[in-house]
Enzyme design. Structure first.
Site: not given
Length: 472
Positions: A230, A145, A275, A232
């Protein structure tokens, strides 16, 4: 005397990345079906707008909660006053239960071990401050990212060392790549404090395999370092294989329970409702850790990015409604799966393919290597600019995600209507057809030029031979 501090003016924020520059160009000329039908379509923003109607329906059925009432009485004043930055107990309980539900209740989370933050951006930065010093490093698998250059490095001074992954194995992490990244950090005189991964991956849109996760656990166990997972996008897995949380791996590893290596204390999870629930504007993130020292430190740091009491109250009621969460998770995944199929189908009609292992996220990792005029990142940027300014689609080039191979792009599909997605695919198909036509014409011109050159050469040769015969 400088007007701004060195930290405020340093260029490690990453704002000049093509990832963010594409956003800026979109904002100058945003697509609107009625007001600006020729504008740029935003396919560089990983937002989930497919299930807003489910959220709005719940709010309509629960007006007291939305109006900050309890048992018909206003609690506005109570929520408006200062709250302990540890967070509302009711919300922390509802959040950890929702996290477990997303993971099929294969693992559970203790609300006393969760730290609330203003989104995952704040969560990741907080962990960097807690775990690393200025100049220390974390290893990250590529592609990753683009915002991590900002989230992890900008204010903390922590370095990122890439774990180089390639398309040869669908960008999976290998032991060799891990060791190479670690050695590279050592050559740069960096102390490696840990590894950070996104699972499911942004930008790949894939889930990590059990073998990869076990490899990471073995690596941090051997090197005595941290692992940040992570997660998410954990609630966006719409195809097999299913999502496996790092917590599930720890739970299943009997060798970690009594090994004395304290691996559990060095694994930390980042989560957010941006998300899975499509609420990035609500700024709700979290750190989960079994390490009480990390939780205590992160809780103190969370005072710089709190989640409002009103938001916590509203979401504690919403997530506490088990009938709603069960229906939402199921329906949201169905909608994501349908939309992803639409994107893949549209790309295929344009002669473009995606990473075959794509099974999660709000985007696809798209292979446009065949559209490059050369296998270089310069050619990738030329193609990106054509797609941005001529096709008027904002997509994210792989180079902005630190991909090692030119020609890969991330395309988001959940932040627009189906009609807008279809228009985007129509524009892209036309562009590819015209590009192929232009390339075909160029090839014909080259062939024609070669034929003419050959004919001239044959003519000159035959003329010379004729003169030589006359002379003889």
């Amino acid at each position: 005397m400088k007007f701004l501090s060195t930290k405020a003016t340093c260029n490690s924020h990453g704002q000049d990345s093509s990832y963010f520059l594409g956003w800026q160009e979109y904002e100058k000329n945003p697509y609107d079906e009625v007001l600006n039908p020729e504008g740029i379509i935003q396919m560089g923003l990983a937002e989930n707008q497919l299930s807003f109607d489910l959220l709005e329906s719940w709010l309509a059925k629960n007006p007291d909660v939305a109006g900050f009432k309890s048992d018909g009485k206003s609690i506005f004043r109570e929520l408006a006053l200062f709250q302990d930055y540890h967070g509302l107990p009711s919300f922390k309980k509802a959040l950890v239960d929702f996290m477990a539900e997303i993971r099929g209740n294969k693992v559970t989370f203790d609300p006393n071990h969760i730290v609330l933050t203003a989104g995952s951006t704040s969560a990741n930065q907080t962990l960097m401050f807690c775990l690393a010093e200025l100049g220390d490093a974390f290893l990250l698998p590529t592609p990753y990212y683009p915002g991590f250059d900002r989230d992890l490095k900008w204010r903390t001074g922590v370095e990122i060392v890439p774990i180089q992954c390639t398309s040869s194995n669908n960008f999976q992490i290998t032991e060799a790549a891990l060791k190479q990244a670690y050695q590279e950090a050592k050559k740069r005189n960096l102390r490696v404090k840990g590894v950070l991964v996104t699972n499911p991956s942004n930008p790949l849109g894939t889930t990590m395999s059990r073998s990869e996760l076990n490899l990471l656990v073995d690596f941090i166990k051997d090197k005595n370092m941290h692992l940040i997972s992570d997660e998410i996008y954990s609630g966006t897995v719409y195809n097999s294989p299913g999502f496996v949380s790092i917590m599930e791996i720890l739970k299943d590893r009997n060798d970690l329970k009594d090994c004395g290596a304290n691996v559990w204390d060095r694994v930390h999870i980042v989560y957010s409702l941006s998300k899975d629930l499509g609420l990035p504007g609500f700024r709700v993130g979290a750190i989960y850790s079994e390490n009480e020292v990390v939780v205590a430190a992160a809780t103190k740091m969370s005072s710089f990015g709190l989640v409002s009491s009103q938001t916590q109250y509203l979401l504690s009621a919403m997530l506490g409604d088990k009938k709603f969460t069960k229906n939402y998770i199921s329906e949201n995944l169905k909608r994501l799966k349908r939309r992803q199929r639409n994107l893949v189908s549209g790309l295929q009609k344009a002669g473009i393919s995606c990473l075959k292992t794509n099974n999660a996220g709000l985007f696809c990792w798209v292979d446009m290597r065949h559209l490059l005029h050369s296998n270089t990142f310069e050619a990738e940027m030329e193609l990106w600019k054509k797609i941005l300014y001529e096709v008027r689609l904002n997509i994210s080039p792989g180079s902005s995600c630190h991909c090692t191979e030119p020609g890969w792009f991330r395309m988001c599909f959940a932040n627009m209507s189906e009609e807008t997605l279809n228009l985007a695919m129509k524009r892209l198909k036309t562009f590819v057809q015209e590009s192929n036509h232009d390339n075909g014409c160029t090839a014909k011109r080259v062939q024609s030029s070669r034929r003419k050159s050959l004919s001239n050469w044959v003519f000159r040769l035959s003329s010379r031979e004729h003169r030589e015969q006359e002379q003889r």
